[in-house]
Design a protein around this motif. Structure first.
Motif, short mmCIF file in Angstrom:
data_model
loop_
_atom_site.label_atom_id
_atom_site.label_comp_id
_atom_site.label_asym_id
_atom_site.label_seq_id
_atom_site.Cartn_x
_atom_site.Cartn_y
_atom_site.Cartn_z
N ASP A 70 0.86 -1.18 0.00
CA ASP A 70 0.00 0.00 0.00
C ASP A 70 0.90 1.23 0.00
O ASP A 70 1.34 1.69 1.04
CB ASP A 70 -0.95 0.02 1.20
CG ASP A 70 -1.94 1.18 1.07
OD1 ASP A 70 -1.85 1.92 0.06
OD2 ASP A 70 -2.79 1.36 1.96
N ARG A 75 -7.69 7.68 -6.04
CA ARG A 75 -8.88 7.05 -6.65
C ARG A 75 -9.10 7.58 -8.06
O ARG A 75 -10.01 8.38 -8.31
CB ARG A 75 -10.10 7.33 -5.77
CG ARG A 75 -9.99 6.63 -4.41
CD ARG A 75 -11.15 6.92 -3.52
NE ARG A 75 -11.04 6.14 -2.29
CZ ARG A 75 -11.79 6.32 -1.22
NH1 ARG A 75 -12.71 7.26 -1.21
NH2 ARG A 75 -11.63 5.57 -0.16
N ARG A 132 -4.93 1.28 -10.23
CA ARG A 132 -6.28 1.80 -10.48
C ARG A 132 -6.38 2.64 -11.74
O ARG A 132 -7.44 3.20 -12.03
CB ARG A 132 -6.77 2.59 -9.26
CG ARG A 132 -7.04 1.69 -8.07
CD ARG A 132 -7.72 2.42 -6.94
NE ARG A 132 -7.83 1.56 -5.78
CZ ARG A 132 -8.22 1.98 -4.58
NH1 ARG A 132 -8.53 3.25 -4.39
NH2 ARG A 132 -8.30 1.13 -3.57
N ARG A 138 -10.59 -4.35 0.58
CA ARG A 138 -11.02 -4.20 -0.82
C ARG A 138 -10.86 -5.54 -1.54
O ARG A 138 -9.76 -6.11 -1.52
CB ARG A 138 -10.16 -3.15 -1.54
CG ARG A 138 -10.06 -1.81 -0.82
CD ARG A 138 -11.36 -1.07 -0.90
NE ARG A 138 -11.27 0.25 -0.31
CZ ARG A 138 -12.29 0.83 0.32
NH1 ARG A 138 -13.43 0.20 0.47
NH2 ARG A 138 -12.17 2.05 0.79
N GLY A 142 -6.43 2.60 7.51
CA GLY A 142 -7.57 3.44 7.86
C GLY A 142 -8.84 2.60 7.84
O GLY A 142 -9.25 2.03 8.85
N GLY A 143 -9.43 2.47 6.65
CA GLY A 143 -10.68 1.72 6.49
C GLY A 143 -10.55 0.27 6.94
O GLY A 143 -11.45 -0.28 7.58
#
Ligand code: 3PG
Length: 398
Positions: free
Chosen positions: A19, A60, A116, A149, A374-375
């Motif tokens: 990440d 994103r 992405r 994810r 985080g998420g």
């Protein structure tokens, strides 16, 4: 979980999902924490002769190439963290990437372009997974912070290569499992942040696992208002009063103490330097907004910490981004750090705002463990299965 440490690395080409989604400012990495934490785990693998093809997303971009979200400057920052040259490939996958990956020697690192930029990544698409799999011979997921994810590089890829957990993934899972499933008791959770509605599952799961939950930030206003106290113009969610009552009832059933503020700091403007008034709970005027916990609340939290063995923290206790409303968050962070240094507690923190608050207080390094997630950190505390972790649990032939 099968781990990369179980594998003989000298002849392997590792396809590592990292990440490297770091904050950027004008094309420059603004905070390299995630890069440094990843690099620390990667170094020994390279020293053992592994070749590394590193995959990551940045921001994103919604499946479209966006030059400002290129991983090129991040690859350079990874090179600085590793103290060696890192090659960069301008595509995500395909023949050009395959050629660059095939050219790696032992200890070499290649970073491919932002996953992405390809719409197939977020669609968890099998054809992209197959193309990515052609870049390595063993898949290593080292991105706990992306494990919530289900994307081609976190889930579909495991259909095409044997899959193991990387060093940072293992460290995150071990710290969080210890904090939540086998904490040293008494265990205290600090849950702050703006809204109850975004943390219902988290609160419900926590009250069944820890001995006390300290509720702070905007969330505390909703608890106070549900108890009939005046909160003026403060951020609060009347639609959640019923949920709050359910959480309080569940906490009582579980023997978990819910700790609410016992005094408040209110102001009439959401602005740095606005005048702060310390007041009793029932003294928030109609035009006032509560932006922080008061001094007696801070002392109450310190008292609870004094008897605790584990502190798990997510979410600031006030409007920590503007002075002087950062006071409770800072005072509590400093005390948690002091107790950790003294060997009295294990302290675990996670979430973007929480880590920013610890950084601002200068105590990040004192905590026992600070998650890069985080998420994913939130979903883990909610008790959810993270798809990127689940797929690593299947038996692997490495
Ligand atoms: C994060 O920053 O939490 C991870 O990199 C995941 O990013 P995302 O929320 O854009 O999927």
């Amino acid at each position: 979980l099968k781990s990369v440490h179980d594998v003989e690395l000298s002849c392997r080409r590792l396809l590592i999902r990292a990440d490297l989604n770091v904050p950027m400012k004008n094309g420059v990495v603004a905070d390299a924490t995630r890069i440094e934490r990843f690099a620390a785990g990667l170094k020994p693998l390279l020293a053992n002769g592994a070749r590394a093809v590193v995959l990551s997303h940045l921001g994103r971009p919604d499946g479209m190439p966006r030059p400002e979200l290129s991983l090129e400057p991040v690859a350079a920052a990874l090179g600085r963290a590793l103290g060696k040259d890192v090659a960069f490939c301008e595509v995500v996958s395909g023949p050009v990437a395959e050629k660059a990956a095939a050219a790696l020697g032992p200890g070499d690192v290649l970073v491919c372009e932002n996953l992405r930029f390809d719409p197939r990544e977020e669609a968890n698409d099998a054809s992209l997974a197959e193309e990515l799999a052609a870049l390595g011979d063993l898949y290593v997921n080292d991105a706990f912070s992306c494990a919530h994810r289900a994307h081609a590089s976190t889930v579909a890829i495991t259909e095409h290569l044997p899959a193991v957990a990387g060093p940072l993934m293992l460290a995150e899972i071990s710290a969080l499992t210890q904090a939540l499933d086998a904490p040293l008791r008494p265990a205290v959770a600090l849950v702050g942040g703006a809204k109850v509605s975004s943390k219902i599952d988290l609160l419900i799961n926590l009250v069944g696992k820890v001995d006390a939950v300290v509720v702070g930030g905007g969330m505390a206003n909703t608890f106070l208002a549900a108890n009939g106290l005046p909160v003026g113009k403060s951020l609060h969610e009347p639609a959640q009063f019923e949920t709050v009552r359910k959480i309080l009832a569940r906490a009582q059933d579980c023997g978990c103490e819910i700790v609410l503020p016992v005094d408040i700091v209110w102001t009439d403007r959401f602005e740095s330097g606005a005048e702060a008034h310390v007041a009793e709970l029932d003294h928030c005027p109609e035009y006032g907004m509560i932006l922080d916990a008061g001094p007696r609340s801070i002392e109450r939290i310190w008292d609870i910490f004094a008897g605790a063995k584990t502190i798990l923290w997510n979410g600031p206790l006030g409007a920590f981004e503007i002075e002087p409303f950062d006071h409770a968050t800072e005072a509590v962070a400093v005390e948690a750090a002091r107790l950790t240094r003294a060997g009295q507690v294990r302290s675990i923190a996670g979430g973007g705002d929480t880590v920013a608050a610890l950084n601002a207080a200068g105590v990040t390094d004192d905590f026992t463990y600070v998650s890069t997630a985080g998420g994913a950190f939130l979903e883990w505390i909610e008790g959810k299965e993270l798809p990127g972790v689940s797929v690593l649990k299947a038996p692997q032939l490495v």
